[in-house]
Design a protein around this motif. Structure first.
Motif, short mmCIF file in Angstrom:
data_model
loop_
_atom_site.label_atom_id
_atom_site.label_comp_id
_atom_site.label_asym_id
_atom_site.label_seq_id
_atom_site.Cartn_x
_atom_site.Cartn_y
_atom_site.Cartn_z
N CYS A 1 4.29 -5.85 -7.34
CA CYS A 1 3.26 -5.71 -6.31
C CYS A 1 3.85 -5.03 -5.07
CB CYS A 1 2.69 -7.08 -5.97
SG CYS A 1 1.38 -7.05 -4.72
N PHE A 2 5.02 -5.52 -4.60
CA PHE A 2 5.66 -4.91 -3.44
C PHE A 2 5.97 -3.44 -3.68
CE2 PHE A 2 6.91 -9.11 -1.53
CZ PHE A 2 6.41 -8.85 -0.26
N ASP A 3 6.53 -3.14 -4.85
CA ASP A 3 6.87 -1.74 -5.14
C ASP A 3 5.63 -0.85 -5.11
OD1 ASP A 3 9.55 -2.30 -5.37
OD2 ASP A 3 9.58 -2.29 -7.58
N ARG A 4 4.56 -1.31 -5.77
CA ARG A 4 3.32 -0.54 -5.83
C ARG A 4 2.72 -0.35 -4.44
NH1 ARG A 4 0.67 -3.93 -8.66
NH2 ARG A 4 -0.46 -4.86 -6.94
N GLU A 5 2.60 -1.45 -3.69
CA GLU A 5 1.95 -1.39 -2.37
C GLU A 5 2.83 -0.69 -1.33
OE1 GLU A 5 -1.17 -1.86 -2.09
OE2 GLU A 5 -1.35 -2.69 -4.11
N ALA B 1 -3.75 -3.15 9.01
CA ALA B 1 -4.53 -2.15 8.28
C ALA B 1 -4.64 -2.62 6.83
CB ALA B 1 -3.83 -0.80 8.36
N PRO B 2 -5.77 -2.36 6.17
CA PRO B 2 -5.95 -2.84 4.79
C PRO B 2 -4.80 -2.45 3.86
CG PRO B 2 -8.04 -2.04 5.64
CD PRO B 2 -7.00 -1.70 6.66
N VAL B 3 -4.31 -1.22 3.99
CA VAL B 3 -3.23 -0.77 3.11
C VAL B 3 -1.96 -1.60 3.34
CG1 VAL B 3 -2.42 1.07 4.66
CG2 VAL B 3 -2.05 1.29 2.20
N LEU B 4 -1.71 -2.00 4.58
CA LEU B 4 -0.56 -2.85 4.89
C LEU B 4 -0.82 -4.29 4.48
CD1 LEU B 4 2.24 -3.11 6.15
CD2 LEU B 4 1.13 -3.35 8.37
N GLU C 1 -2.60 8.50 7.61
CA GLU C 1 -3.73 7.56 7.52
C GLU C 1 -3.44 6.33 8.36
OE1 GLU C 1 -5.73 4.68 4.15
OE2 GLU C 1 -4.78 6.52 3.48
N ILE C 2 -2.15 5.93 8.38
CA ILE C 2 -1.70 4.87 9.27
C ILE C 2 -0.50 5.39 10.05
CG2 ILE C 2 -2.50 2.97 7.81
CD1 ILE C 2 0.47 2.49 7.06
N VAL C 3 -0.29 4.83 11.24
CA VAL C 3 0.86 5.16 12.06
C VAL C 3 1.48 3.85 12.50
CG1 VAL C 3 1.66 6.29 14.17
CG2 VAL C 3 -0.23 7.28 12.86
#
Length: 142
Positions: A31-35, A10-13, A47-49
């Motif tokens: 970056c890791f913390d933010r994402e 998924a784009p968010v992942l 939104e994701i599962v």
């Protein structure tokens, strides 16, 4: 035998996974913390599962069993065992299991490879004809 390529993330992942490319340690951590916070929010809002394979397969079997609730189907027995009370438990090739709900005698013992035709009956039970034999009443185990 080749395996299919994994499904795209998924784009968010994927944005979180892309953080691994950053060379600077502080930038990579930021970056890791933010994402990761974005992934967590997406999971909280559904939104994701994220599921492991076993959970997804159990869910797929439950959906298949639910779909069958109101329509007849045919399956193939993968295994069968008789309980101490004389009733049969049938495991089909699709992973579903059905337990005999009546005390009808099964003339020929069920075994792997035989077909079973299942159709809805009253009060949440089903009729199963094993290899063309007289129907017995069954109910799903899973």
């Amino acid at each position: 035998m080749s395996q299919a390529a994994p499904a795209p993330a998924a784009p968010v992942l994927q944005r979180m996974l892309d953080c691994r490319r950053l060379q600077d340690g502080a930038a990579r951590l930021a970056c890791f913390d933010r994402e990761a916070a974005t992934v967590d929010a997406a999971q909280q809002s559904r939104e994701i599962v994220v599921l492991d394979r076993d959970t997804a397969e159990r869910g797929a079997r439950a959906v298949e069993t639910e779909r069958r609730r109101f329509e007849p189907f045919e399956g193939v027995i993968a295994g069968a065992r008789q309980q101490p009370n004389g009733r049969w438990v049938l495991r089909l090739e699709d992973g579903t299991q059905w337990v005999q709900a009546d005390s009808e005698t099964v003339r020929r013992e069920p075994r792997a490879g035989q077909t079973v035709a299942v159709r809805p009956a009253a009060m949440g039970s089903y009729f199963a004809n094993i290899d063309g034999q007289r129907a017995i009443r069954v109910r799903p185990l899973n």
